[in-house]
Structures are given as C-alpha cells and as structure tokens.
Design an enzyme around this catalytic site. Structure first.
Site, PDB file in Angstrom:
ATOM      1  N   GLU A 115       0.863  -1.184   0.000  1.00 25.81           N
ATOM      2  CA  GLU A 115       0.000   0.000   0.000  1.00 25.81           C
ATOM      3  C   GLU A 115       0.895   1.227   0.000  1.00 25.81           C
ATOM      4  OE1 GLU A 115      -3.271   0.999  -0.100  1.00 25.81           O
ATOM      5  OE2 GLU A 115      -2.317   2.966   0.065  1.00 25.81           O
ATOM      6  N   HIS A 133     -25.472  -1.825   0.409  1.00 27.18           N
ATOM      7  CA  HIS A 133     -26.622  -1.573  -0.462  1.00 27.18           C
ATOM      8  C   HIS A 133     -27.467  -2.820  -0.703  1.00 27.18           C
ATOM      9  CE1 HIS A 133     -25.588   2.515  -1.617  1.00 27.18           C
ATOM     10  NE2 HIS A 133     -24.327   2.128  -1.654  1.00 27.18           N
ATOM     11  N   ARG A 399     -14.240   8.163  -6.471  1.00 29.16           N
ATOM     12  CA  ARG A 399     -14.678   6.853  -6.959  1.00 29.16           C
ATOM     13  C   ARG A 399     -13.843   6.449  -8.170  1.00 29.16           C
ATOM     14  NH1 ARG A 399     -18.952  10.346  -6.350  1.00 29.16           N
ATOM     15  NH2 ARG A 399     -20.641   9.800  -4.927  1.00 29.16           N
ATOM     16  N   SER A 426     -18.976   2.503  -5.931  1.00 28.15           N
ATOM     17  CA  SER A 426     -20.226   2.078  -5.313  1.00 28.15           C
ATOM     18  C   SER A 426     -20.921   1.075  -6.209  1.00 28.15           C
ATOM     19  CB  SER A 426     -21.127   3.301  -5.106  1.00 28.15           C
ATOM     20  OG  SER A 426     -22.341   2.885  -4.551  1.00 28.15           O
ATOM     21  N   CYS A 494     -15.565  13.551  23.824  1.00 27.73           N
ATOM     22  CA  CYS A 494     -16.758  13.519  22.966  1.00 27.73           C
ATOM     23  C   CYS A 494     -17.186  12.088  22.667  1.00 27.73           C
ATOM     24  CB  CYS A 494     -16.497  14.256  21.662  1.00 27.73           C
ATOM     25  SG  CYS A 494     -15.937  15.957  21.860  1.00 27.73           S
ATOM     26  N   CYS A 534      -8.502  16.276  22.649  1.00 26.09           N
ATOM     27  CA  CYS A 534      -7.737  15.035  22.794  1.00 26.09           C
ATOM     28  C   CYS A 534      -6.542  14.958  21.844  1.00 26.09           C
ATOM     29  CB  CYS A 534      -8.640  13.810  22.638  1.00 26.09           C
ATOM     30  SG  CYS A 534      -9.225  13.548  20.957  1.00 26.09           S
TER      31      CYS A 534
END
Lengths: 573, 425, 131
Positions: A115, A133, A399, A426, A494, A534
């Site tokens: 990667e 989906h 995308r 997608s 939070c 933080c």
C-alpha cells in the site's frame, strides 16, 4: 458504416476534430487526441462505451486544461521488501485489497500486500457513506449487481467473524409525488423478482416508522437488506485478520514499474525494493488502470469521480435511525451516484451525501463550501432535522469509475499472471467480500499452475477487536478497568475513548503510529470538538508508546508532523 | 461498583468548579469535586499569560497563579477531589442525582443531593466556520495551539495565520511571536475585532502583527502539512465576496472563531438550552429548571473574564449547598426579559423570594455608542444607567437590589442614544 | 498627542496623551482612573511589559514550566529576555512563586515560576498524564 466510423463521427460532433477513436486488436477502442475541457473528455469516454460495442474503452485523450497531478508517492526509500518472492502480490490496501489478502490466506499461499499510503483504507475505502446496499438500481448482467447481491448476503456472518459493527437497518426510498403511487405500488414485485426484498409503505406507516421526515414525503419503499458498516473499520479488520493469519503488509510502498517476460510479470519495482511475485492482484483503486497499463493488460479507463459526505453531531440523530433517500428531487440527482441519502452510520452519526463531481484529480480529497451546502439543502428537504449547523466534519472520496460503469474483475488476457479487481466504486463496499472470494480463488488457481496449492489448515477467520468500552455493560466495563486501569482514563471526551483503547490501537497486527490512525481505530477525535481537546493527548501517548519526541508524531504519516518543532524553551520529558 | 454519597457534586475543576466547590464547602455542605484531567485548574493551566484576577485580587495574575490561589484553599478544605474522573452521565433520582463516573479505579456512582455543572466550553472547528479543502496537519484551534506551546513546549507552525480576533487568538499571536514564529496576520470576518481592546494593543500592536477585519479564511491547501490558506473579503453578512480570494503561504492556521458551552450532561438530563447563551436557563442562584441542578462558568454562557466565571461558581456553590441542606425555598419565578440590542441577560429568570443583592450579566448584541440601560419591574423603574459604549465581546456586570416581592417580569431594555445627543451630555 | 489603548484592565480605555508644546506639561485624556494616567506617561516615555513564557524542564511531569517576570521589563527587551530564558533549564520539583532567575538581564526583575511542577522518577514516565 462501421461502429468505428459512427463513433468517430459522434466524437467529431462532440469535440471537433481533435479526438480520434481507433480499434485495437484485442477488441478495445482507444481514444486519442487532446482537449482542454475535462467534461468533454469524460463525455467522449461515455460515448465510446455506449451500447457496449467494445471490450473496453481506453480513453487516452490528453487533458491540456490543467496539469494532472502525479500520483502521491511515499518519500521513503529502502529495501524492506527487496527480493521478496511471494506467491501473490496484492497491490492496494483498500477494502478490496485487504479482503483479498485475507481470503488468500485460506490457501497455503505466501501473500504480500503493498500500500502506498501510511495506513490501510486511506482513500476511497474510508471516504464513503458506509452503506451496505440492497442493490436497488443495479442492472442484471452487471458484475456490480452480481457481487452486490452476494456480498450483501455475507455481511452478517463476516462482521461477526471480524468483530465489526454492522447494522442491517433497512433503507427507505421515499416519494413525494402522488402521481407515482400506482407505479410504486407495483415495484415491490419487480424488486422481489430481482431477488431484493422490498415492501411498500403508505404515508402513515412511513411517518410512523421514520419520525422526523418531511411531511411532503407521501409513501416509500422499504428495503430491509440495506445496512451500514464503518467502511474503514471493516477494511482495518480485514487487514488485521490477514496479517494475523500470516499475510505480510508493507505500507508506504508504491508500485513504480513492472518487468515482463513474454506473457508474465516477473518483477515489480517499488520504492522499498523489487518483488518477484508468482501472481499479481490489481486492487489499486483509482490507479488500477495505471497498474493494468504497467502489466500490459489494460481494458478499461478510470475517470475519477469525487463525492463529498458530511457528518452531523450525534445529537442530530435522535429520531432518525435508518437510511433514508428520496426520489423526489430528481433534478438535483446526478446520473451516476445512488443519489445520496441520509444515513445513520454504524457509529451513530447522521451522514448526508454524497454528491458526484467528475475530476481529473485522482487524489483530490478536498471539500468545497458550495458542494456541502447543496447536499444540505437537498437533504433538509427530506428531513427538517438535517441542519448544517450540526455539521462536524465533511470529507471527500474519489470513486474509481470506468466508462462501462461496472467493476472490472478478471484474470489477465495479454498478461497471464495478473488478476484485476478494478473499477470498484459504489457498491464496492457491499460487493468487496464476494469479490475477494472470487479473486482469491482466481489467484490461487494461477499459482496452482506452478505448484500444488492446498488449504491453509491454520486459517483463523476470527478477529478479536479492540474492546469498545462505551458500549459495554457497566459490570463488563468495571471488570476490564480493574484488569487495566488505562481503560478507566478517558482521553477523548466527545466519544468517550480511554487511554487503554488508544494504546490498544497502537499495538495491533497492522501498525498504527498516527493521530488519524488512532482516530479511525477507536474514534478518538471523531466527535464534535474534532480532536481539539484530545489531539495533543493522543499525540503524547503515541510519542510515549513509540519512544519518539512529540515533534515527530504525525497526523497521517511522514510530512504531516503535528508541530513544527520545539518552542524556544521547549524541553523533553 | 463503588457508591459515594455527598451533599454537592461539582462536575469540572476549572475556575467555576473550584469556586463552586469552595463556596459550597464553606457553606457547610459535604462536597465532591470531579475533574476529567489529571490536574485541577481547567483551561487556566495553559493560560500562562497574565491579566487574570484584576477584579477579584486586584492583581494581574497568570492563569496558573489564579488557579493556584483556589487550589491552595482546596487543599486545606476537606473537599474530596477526584481527578482523572469522567462523568459519563447523570440520572435524576427521588432524593437528588446519581452521577456515573469512570475513573482509573473503575466505574462508580456518586449520589448527590445537588449538582453543579461547571464543564466549561469547547472551541468551534474549521468545518463549522466553513473552511474547506483537504485535511492537512497544521490546522488547529487556538486552545489546542495553546496546549501544544504552553504545556508541551511544541510550536504549531513557523508561519502562522490566525483566524478570528477572539482573545485566545490574540494571546496566541503574541505567544507564537515570542517563541519565534512569524504571525502573518489575524483575520476577522466581522467588520470589527471581537477581542478586548487591550489585547489588540498588547498582543498585536506591540509586535506589529497586522489585523485584517472583514476578511476570512475560506480554504486550506496541502494534504499532509498545511501549505497555504485562501483568504477572502467578507460582506456585511460575513459571507466571502467572490473574486477577492488571495493565497497566503503558511504552515499553521489557528482558529479563534468562538466558544460553545459544553452541556452534554445537562442535555442528557433533558434540559433545553437557551439559544442565545447556548447554556441552560437559570435563576439568580444559577439553578437550572431542574431543582438541585446548578450550572456556572462558561458552561452557562461564555464569559470574557475569569473573575466573573469564579463569581458565578460561587453563586452556584452557595445555591447548591443551600439546596442540599434544605435551605432553599421552592418559590415561583418571574422571567427576565431583554429588549433592544441586548444579546442576552443572565439569569433568565428570578425566583420571587429574592431578597438579596442580585448580580446580572449582560452582553450587547451589537456595538453601540452611548446607550441607556433601563431595568423595570411592571411600572417601577429599578435602574437607569448610561453606558459610554457597549461592545458584544465585553460582558457587563450589574448588581441590583431588588424588592422583596417581584410582581411581574423584570425587563431590561437598552436604548441607544441618537447620534446627535452625544455632545449634549 | 498620541492615541493608544490602556492595557491595565479589561476596560481598555482609549487614551490620548502627549506633552504640550512647552515640552513639560503632560496631558492625558480618555482615562477613567489615575492609574491610566500613569500608564500613559510610561507608555510614551519608556513602555514596559510583563513577560510570560515557559522554561525548559527536564525530569518533570511536563516538559516546560510556566514563568513570568516578577515585574515589568522594558518592552524593547522582550525578545532579548526570551533568548535568555530559552537557554535555561529547570529541574523539578518547582513550586509556584519560586525564583528561577534573579535579576533577569540585569533589569532588576526576577523571573518566577507561575505553576507547580512535580518531578517524575526515572521509569515512571509511562504512568504520567501529559497534562
């Protein structure tokens, strides 16, 4: 007139004489020439893809309007993986690459996953809406449709195995025009024939099921198989399970070139050494066409399409608990997105988006005010609860769309030892688990041409996640704190994340040494103050744990150091 | 799980909480003070600049020194202090409140008759003021920058742009300059600065740091480390004016664009917030709409002076002690109304048994020149006071001796004088 | 006449001050207290400021210690003072109010600690919150 002549005539009409199409021997069509208008280049690509008359569209029209930025590559240069001879080299550690690496370890294969970024899931896999989906608008015959259906069905068992939160909450597709009712009433039948469970909901039933919706919405279709998952959470889980099962992961590693002999890739050059794999898997996302080109096996073109999502404060999601999208405002819908919607993420925030913008920049993750405002305007029509004042973060993803608007999942044609898992957009997140099974099997078969490949008897599909204390019962939580007091020290107020969880994030099978890495693993800094409180604390914990000075701690890898060094009187602990 | 019982639980050990705890303790209540961080003092720990305590101590103290004066008293008081203790939620019970606490010893429950919320505030972030682009490092709030510089000895950048002329932004401009960074400018989207005039003088003018009003940052460039920001002029609605964009190379963008009271615990108890103050509504004892629940300091409304934060803490602490000891009568309340260019008046209501000197805080909604503030109750005018000038960043304090009986709502009205009248005074 | 803001208190009075043409009579307008008048005079003749900053600390629970000048020093010497302070290192424990440097830059003003800083024992680092 041949199909090529027809295409050339249409291109001439669109672009004047500056673009030509030529037929390739392998059945692809190649567009050449130059244009200064990116939109036209994309239109030309679609024109060539129309009617699926070619095996693939190679859109090589040069863009002269602006300089296309080069691929971001790591500054690191070393020999960490030099000379490695893995059975399978997987390029790209997004959801697809990580899932493939894990599935490959079901076989007794030596797997190396590379990667170019400093962490897994750094691009499209972490920059989407996290929707699983049901496959509403997918067409029969598309790979997208097939893998979506299979992938969707795998999600419950998979997320249990990998210890990832998944909510099968269902999706409401809402309509506001009464005139559409007769057609909509028939739709459940149509979807059921396609294998997608679907139910009609009248006005009362809809507003009862989803309080907080705009009263202009009259009726809806409900798709119970829709769900939400944390997309980077799942990617990280896949990667961790792959590594825990013996796959090797090399981050900050960009593929720069390949050497071929005849129909075989023999060597793959990276900035961290040369690798000699038996088989290459192309899971390089927006750069998958570049990898295919390097391999001499390109049958598609990626035209990047950016989408922006916005995350709302958890307080804003009190009455919306589902995925809601509308078919009302069609005019604002782009043709190639699911139209966006309101999604309650697996972590409990409302998310709105995405939009869709064609771009020549494959790694432009910027957001812009107008785009974000447009998304809010549209979704506040669906639900008045969606207000821009509740926005806590916006992010963009790109995308990896092809002109065929479908996945490209196939063994190499010109080059024998490559498998492509490309053009994944997608519903790539939904489809990834199924894609991974098939691609791993294809790669294993290729390796099996050189040696016997058996099952990996030690494969363990189960990943133990970082304990999520805020969701435990008080008793469980108390017990865990008794074992490790760091779980009782809250660092991120939070999201209620403890020091123990932050430390856990730094000690997992996939290395993590950045503030963003911690954020994506345990949510420290994901909340409404966006790390204001933080951030410095997490940085301090990273510095302590890694034994490095604070000024070397980064946000997301080299070049993104948090500070510019010590103050005049800056000391050290 | 451990259970603790106390009269008053104070949540948050910053200036408001310290004052509340000490006062409640002095009034005879048993007090537990809960602090999320490892040390008491809240944000004062990192506010190493001076100027604190002028009202209270008549001295110019630094933040840690101001906090220190209270810490010394806490140490001798017998108040039970829990640090690294995070209150994750509060539930109402028949006899008061239950606080769910997470700490290194495990989970515990604190049963308290009265609770004081002194949870302070948080800062607005880049996306909340519509700054777009990618997400490089080097974009941080002024408070985070202050934490890095003053507590960790780290410089957030060498070429800094500051957005927002709030006091923390101005203070950080000076601090960064002293530490050798170049502050290219302070940008303010409004036509006038929002920090105190003295801070503009001693933080910017002293160091020749330019202040640009009616200008804002709209975009950041860079994907790893910040490389530049885009600055635009703004119109009267603070919207960027198209065509005015300018690119300014820098490696840090520091945001001082507003503070938001932290009221998650109050919201969790079902309290609604006043949209003007972003804090719970309260009466003159800082008691919220829930009996026995008090709120003070910046959680109630953002103050510009710590002295007033401490004062509201003391009021809340006294109220909480009285409540816990059954000395606080249940009385009807009358509302406090604000008219004219007033942003708000605090408290928002008064319990009608009022017999004391009552402290009010108010803030102008917009800058005005000479103006007259009138306070009325029904037909009776209780106060008429002329102000030379009022500015939204500067909170005003007012003490009123109210009649024992308040027959009607208390009305505050601010009437700016006609421009021509100034000379006549 | 010069215009400037009084920095003594949050009121931030806008002062107009300067010597009359005779060169001796000093005039101040806009101040609301006598301290403001005094401030105006110093500000125009020899402006002074209190310096607040940090000093490097080694072996403490934090890497820096907050300090200030015990009184005001010439405004023109702020940067010079910062340089001098940057060369210092303190060894905790230090108590608030403790003198870190006597007579900083020979200006007759001490540098004092404004916060407490506890020492951390060797090997105990990991248990310390960096706050």
């Amino acid at each position: 007139m041949t199909r090529l002549d027809k295409l050339n005539r249409a291109l001439e009409e669109l672009c004047g004489g500056s673009v030509r199409a030529q037929a390739e021997e392998d059945g692809c069509v190649r567009l050449t020439g130059s244009l200064d208008n990116w939109e036209k280049i994309v239109q030309a690509g679609y024109l060539a893809a129309r009617g699926k008359k070619w095996r693939g569209v190679l859109n090589d029209i040069r863009f002269t309007g602006q300089e296309i930025p080069p691929m971001r590559t790591p500054a690191l240069q070393d020999n960490a993986i030099d000379g490695a001879q893995p059975d399978v080299l997987v390029i790209g550690a997004g959801i697809v690459g990580c899932a493939i690496a894990r599935e490959l370890r079901r076989y007794d294969l030596d797997v190396l996953l590379v990667e170019k970024e400093h962490d897994v899931a750094m691009q499209t896999s972490s920059r989407n809406d996290g929707m699983v989906h049901p496959g509403i608008d997918l067409k029969r015959g598309q790979l997208k449709q097939r893998y979506n259906a299979r992938g969707n069905a795998m999600y419950d068992a998979l997320c249990r195995e990998l210890g990832v939160k998944f909510k099968r909450c269902g999706q409401y597709l809402c309509f506001e025009e009464r005139a559409m009712r007769p057609a909509v009433l028939l739709m459940p039948l149509y979807f059921r024939l396609k294998g997608i469970p679907c139910r009609y909901l009248g006005e009362q039933a809809l507003h009862q099921a989803v309080p907080g919706l705009s009263s202009s919405l009259r009726f809806a279709l409900f798709f119970p198989t829709a769900g939400t998952v944390c997309p980077y959470g799942l990617t990280i889980a896949y990667a961790e399970n792959a590594v825990q099962n013996g796959a090797r992961l090399s981050l900050d590693t960009a593929v720069l070139d390949m050497q071929r002999e005849g129909r075989f890739i023999r060597a793959v050059q990276t900035n961290r050494g040369t690798v000699y794999p038996k088989v290459v898997v192309n899971a390089a996302g927006v750069f998958s066409d570049r990898i295919a080109e390097m391999a001499g096996d390109r049958f598609f073109t990626i035209h990047p399409r950016r989408g922006t999502n916005s995350i709302l404060d958890k307080r804003a999601s009190e009455s919306l608990h589902d995925i809601v999208s509308t078919m009302g405002a069609l005019k604002t819908r782009s043709a190639h997105t699911k139209g966006g919607g309101i999604v309650l993420t697996a972590d409990g925030n409302l998310l709105v988006g995405p939009d869709a913008v064609e771009t020549w920049m494959r790694e432009d993750f910027s957001t812009d005010a107008a785009g974000v405002r447009a998304v809010f305007d549209r979704h506040s029509e669906t639900s008045p609860q969606v207000k821009q004042q509740d926005l806590i973060a916006s992010f963009s993803g790109v995308r990896a769309a092809t002109y065929e608007e479908d996945f490209y999942i196939a063994r190499g044609i010109h080059t024998h030892n490559i498998v492509h898992a490309a053009g994944i957009q997608s519903p790539g997140l939904t489809a990834a688990p199924a894609i991974a099974v098939d691609v791993a099997s294809m790669a294993a078969q290729l390796v099996a041409e050189t040696r016997a490949v058996g099952q990996n008897p030690n494969f363990d599909p189960v990943r133990i996640p970082i304990p999520l204390l805020r969701e435990m019962s008080p008793q469980q939580r108390d017990q865990l704190i008794a074992q490790n007091p760091d779980y009782g020290e809250i660092i991120c107020r939070c999201e209620e994340v403890s020091r123990g969880e932050v430390l856990d994030a730094l000690r997992r099978p996939v290395p993590c040494d950045t503030v963003d890495g911690v954020k994506r693993r345990v949510r420290a800094g994901m909340g409404r103050c966006q790390g204001g409180f933080c951030g410095p604390l997490v940085a301090g914990i990273i510095a302590q744990e890694l034994g490095i000075p604070l000024e070397q701690v980064t946000k997301k890898g080299r070049g993104s150091e948090l500070t510019a060094g010590r103050t005049k009187g800056g000391g050290s602990l | 799980m451990k259970q603790y019982y106390t009269d008053v639980a104070v949540v948050g050990g910053g200036p408001a909480g310290l004052a509340a705890a000490l006062t409640a303790n002095r009034e005879g209540a048993q007090v537990m003070l809960l602090e999320r961080e490892g040390r008491l003092g809240g944000i004062l720990k990192q506010c190493i600049h001076d100027g604190f305590g002028l009202v209270r101590f008549g001295e110019k103290l630094t933040g840690p020194e101001y906090a220190g004066r209270f810490l010394d008293q806490i140490a001798e008081s017998g108040i039970e202090v829990m640090t690294l203790a995070f209150v994750s939620g509060i539930d109402r019970t028949g006899s008061g409140y239950q606080l769910r606490v997470i700490c290194r010893e495990g989970l515990c429950v604190i049963h308290a008759r009265a609770v004081v919320l002194s949870t302070g505030c948080r800062e607005r972030t880049a996306k909340q003021v519509s700054i777009h682009g990618d997400r490089p490092s080097g974009v941080l709030t002024a408070g985070a920058a202050q934490h890095y510089v003053n507590l960790l000895g780290q410089l957030p950048g060498r070429r800094c742009v500051i957005l927002g002329s709030g006091d923390i932004g101005l203070i950080m401009a000076r601090r960064l300059t002293l530490e050798g960074a170049e502050v290219l400018g302070v940008y303010e989207a409004k036509p006038e600065p929002s920090g105190l005039a003295r801070n503009i003088a001693q933080c910017l003018t002293d160091f020749d740091i330019p202040l640009y009003t009616s200008r804002t940052v709209t975009r950041v460039f860079g994907s790893e480390r910040l490389e530049a920001v885009e600055v635009c002029e703004t119109d009267s609605q603070m919207r960027p004016v198209p065509g005015t964009a300018q690119r300014i190379p820098c490696d840090a963008l520091i945001l001082s664009v507003g503070l938001i009271p932290e009221n998650e615990l109050a919201l969790g108890l079902g309290l609604s917030l006043d949209p003007r103050t972003k804090g719970p509504q309260c009466d003159q004892r800082m008691q919220t709409e829930l009996p026995g629940l008090f709120c003070c300091g910046n959680a109630l409304h953002v103050s510009d002076l710590v002295d007033y934060v401490s004062e509201s803490g003391e009021t809340a602490g006294r109220g909480a002690a009285d409540f816990a000891r059954g000395r606080l009568p249940q009385a009807k309340t009358v509302p406090v109304q604000a008219e004219g260019p007033l942003a708000y008046v605090l408290p928002q209501r008064l319990s009608a048994d009022n017999q004391e000197k009552t402290v009010f805080y108010f803030r102008a909604g917009k800058s005005c020149g000479p103006a007259v503030l009138r306070v009325r109750c029904g037909e009776t005018e209780l106060l008429r006071r002329r102000y030379r000038a009022l500015r939204p960043p500067e909170m005003e304090r007012l003490v009123l001796e109210l009649p024992a009986e308040l027959p009607a709502a208390l009305q505050f009205s601010l009437e700016p004088e006609e421009p021509g009248e100034e000379g006549k005074q | 006449m010069k215009e400037f803001v009084c920095i003594l208190c949050p009121n931030g009075c806008r002062l107009r001050a300067g010597f009359e043409p005779d060169g001796e009579t000093f005039r101040v307008e806009g101040n609301s207290c006598p301290r403001g008048a005094a401030f105006a005079r110093t500000e125009l003749t020899a402006p002074v400021r209190t310096l607040t900053t940090t000093v490097r600390a080694v072996g403490g629970e934090r890497p820096v210690l907050a300090v200030r000048t015990a009184g005001e020093i010439p405004r023109a010497k702020l940067m010079e003072a910062m340089e001098a302070i940057s060369r210092l290192t303190v060894r905790p424990p230090v108590r608030r109010g403790e003198v870190i440097v006597h007579n900083l830059l020979g200006a007759g003003i001490d540098l004092i600690a404004t916060d407490d800083l506890a020492a951390v024992l060797q090997g105990g680092l990991k248990d310390v919150t960096p706050l």
